[in-house]
Design an enzyme around this catalytic site. Structure first.
Site, PDB file in Angstrom:
ATOM      1  N   GLY A 135      -3.324   3.125   0.769  1.00 17.93           N
ATOM      2  CA  GLY A 135      -4.363   2.126   0.541  1.00 17.93           C
ATOM      3  C   GLY A 135      -3.995   1.173  -0.589  1.00 17.93           C
ATOM      4  O   GLY A 135      -4.166   1.510  -1.769  1.00 17.93           O
ATOM      5  N   THR A 137      -3.581  -2.934   0.166  1.00 17.60           N
ATOM      6  CA  THR A 137      -4.083  -4.273   0.458  1.00 17.60           C
ATOM      7  C   THR A 137      -5.609  -4.321   0.484  1.00 17.60           C
ATOM      8  O   THR A 137      -6.263  -3.410   0.999  1.00 17.60           O
ATOM      9  CB  THR A 137      -3.539  -4.753   1.817  1.00 17.60           C
ATOM     10  OG1 THR A 137      -2.118  -4.649   1.805  1.00 17.60           O
ATOM     11  CG2 THR A 137      -3.927  -6.201   2.078  1.00 17.60           C
ATOM     12  N   GLU A 257      11.456   1.618   0.998  1.00 19.88           N
ATOM     13  CA  GLU A 257      10.631   1.104   2.083  1.00 19.88           C
ATOM     14  C   GLU A 257      11.312  -0.064   2.784  1.00 19.88           C
ATOM     15  O   GLU A 257      11.343  -0.140   4.021  1.00 19.88           O
ATOM     16  CB  GLU A 257       9.285   0.654   1.542  1.00 19.88           C
ATOM     17  CG  GLU A 257       8.373   0.025   2.584  1.00 19.88           C
ATOM     18  CD  GLU A 257       7.325  -0.867   1.942  1.00 19.88           C
ATOM     19  OE1 GLU A 257       6.137  -0.551   2.085  1.00 19.88           O
ATOM     20  OE2 GLU A 257       7.705  -1.874   1.312  1.00 19.88           O
TER      21      GLU A 257
END
Length: 399
Positions: A135, A137, A257
């Site tokens: 969580g 954005t 990522e």
């Protein structure tokens, strides 16, 4: 990497060319073979989560690739993990349904307490817990993470969360969720990156008790949700690392990522190139295979060239990451090249198939939608270019 660095064997970084990790690739292909395109069509049509596929990846140990052996994982390097995701996408499957567990886990591994790691990592590695949701954005802040509005206020027993997240993928299919929240208001810190903290929340314990998760319908089946925190009380040991330093923890994991999702994009590009090439050879119009026409073959060839370039940058970034050397620029460039080559390959494939590209039974339109997302999330190509412009070329900060 600093080109002025004196050469020694200590700073030597090597990377393989050709098909590296052949055993891992073959193992991933065998798992994916049990989930043909028909399976993904049904999941897409039902807007469902591919639970059976994720379970198969978990049982094979692939989603625990980056978890050290002491915590029940396989302890593989980043390059091996990127190969797993690349092959999943090259097979026509949807790696994004499970990829977050690989890079979200890094925050817990690098910054969590030993007690937290012992509690969660073995369970995640064994598949008894899913950590698939992140969580970050919010509706009003978008990519400007330092200005997020979700607040976490200290209480006698822990923290109380209030706020909202959007585009939180897989929250309805995860047991745990990492959440970024401000523990100190932005107007009370010296640097805007200060005062942000990272929390690990047990969704199972809090859903419906101050935590609400709603599905968010979108162009593609990415399991997106909106998450609401309404006086959600969480224990003090939900905090990862030190209070107020969460933004740095997230930045720490972004290179991994970038590399992993860039590898996915390369895999998607290879699926499009293989699919378009085969169809161009078989489809005959005006008495000749359409692949004989330069308007068809050139875009496919261009996509192939771009995919090979992206693949090499993925390998370079992964090698630097594994060697513990700075790789922010390389990781971002890999992500940019991967997103662009996947999208160009998708466009070439759609053009090759013509009207049939829009038909669900050919799977091109589904993969085309997936490819478009890579230019927007988890990081937009514009933000990558801004990073390179500022941090590599020395141009003035643009945001």
């Amino acid at each position: 990497m600093d080109t002025n660095m004196p050469f020694t064997t200590d700073n030597l970084v090597t990377l393989q060319i050709g098909e590296d990790y052949p055993e891992i690739r073959e193992s991933v292909r065998r798992v994916c073979a049990d989930f043909p395109q028909e399976y993904w069509r049904k999941v897409d049509e039902a807007e469902a989560y591919p639970t059976e596929f994720i379970n198969a990846l978990t049982e094979a140990g692939f989603l625990a690739a980056l978890i050290p052996e002491e915590y029940g994982g396989t302890g593989l390097p980043l390059r091996a993990a990127s190969v797993i995701l690349e092959e999943v996408c090259a097979a026509g499957c949807h790696a994004a349904a499970g990829h977050a567990q690989m890079y979200i886990m890094g925050t817990l591994l690098r910054h969590g307490s030993e007690e937290q790691k012992r509690k969660y990592l073995p369970e995640i590695a064994a598949g008894r817990l899913r950590l698939q949701a992140f969580g970050v954005t919010e509706p009003t802040t978008g990519s400007d993470t330092t200005q997020l509005k979700t607040r976490a206020v200290r209480t006698e027993n822990g923290y109380r969360l209030n706020g909202q997240k959007v585009w939180t993928s897989r929250a309805l299919h995860s047991d745990l969720m990492l959440v970024l929240a401000r523990t100190t208001p932005a107007n009370e810190v010296k640097r805007k990156t200060d005062g942000v903290s990272t929390f690990l929340i047990d969704i199972r314990q809090h859903l419906g008790k101050g935590l609400t998760i709603r599905p968010l319908k979108a162009m593609l089946n990415h399991h997106a949700t909106e998450v609401f925190f309404d006086d959600l009380d969480i224990p003090a040991d939900s905090l990862i690392g030190e209070e107020g330093k969460g933004f740095r923890y997230i930045l720490d994991g972004m290179n991994a990522e970038r590399v992993l999702t860039a590898a996915e994009a390369v895999g998607n590009a290879r699926w499009f190139i293989r699919t378009a090439t085969r169809y161009a050879q078989e489809r005959v119009v005006f008495g000749r295979p359409i692949g004989q026409n330069q308007a068809i073959q050139f875009p496919i060839a261009q996509a192939y060239v771009q995919s090979e370039a992206a693949d090499m940058m993925v390998r370079r970034a992964a090698a630097l990451f594994q060697a513990g050397q700075p790789c922010g620029t390389e990781a971002n460039m890999a992500r940019y090249l991967g997103a662009e080559c996947a999208w160009n390959a998708a466009e070439a494939c759609m053009t090759t198939f013509g009207g049939f590209g829009f038909a669900v039974e050919y799977d091109v339109e589904r993969k085309w939608r997936e490819a478009r997302l890579s230019r927007t999330a988890p990081v937009s190509t514009n933000l990558i270019l801004a990073h390179v412009a500022q941090h590599t070329l020395g141009l003035p900060r643009s945001y």
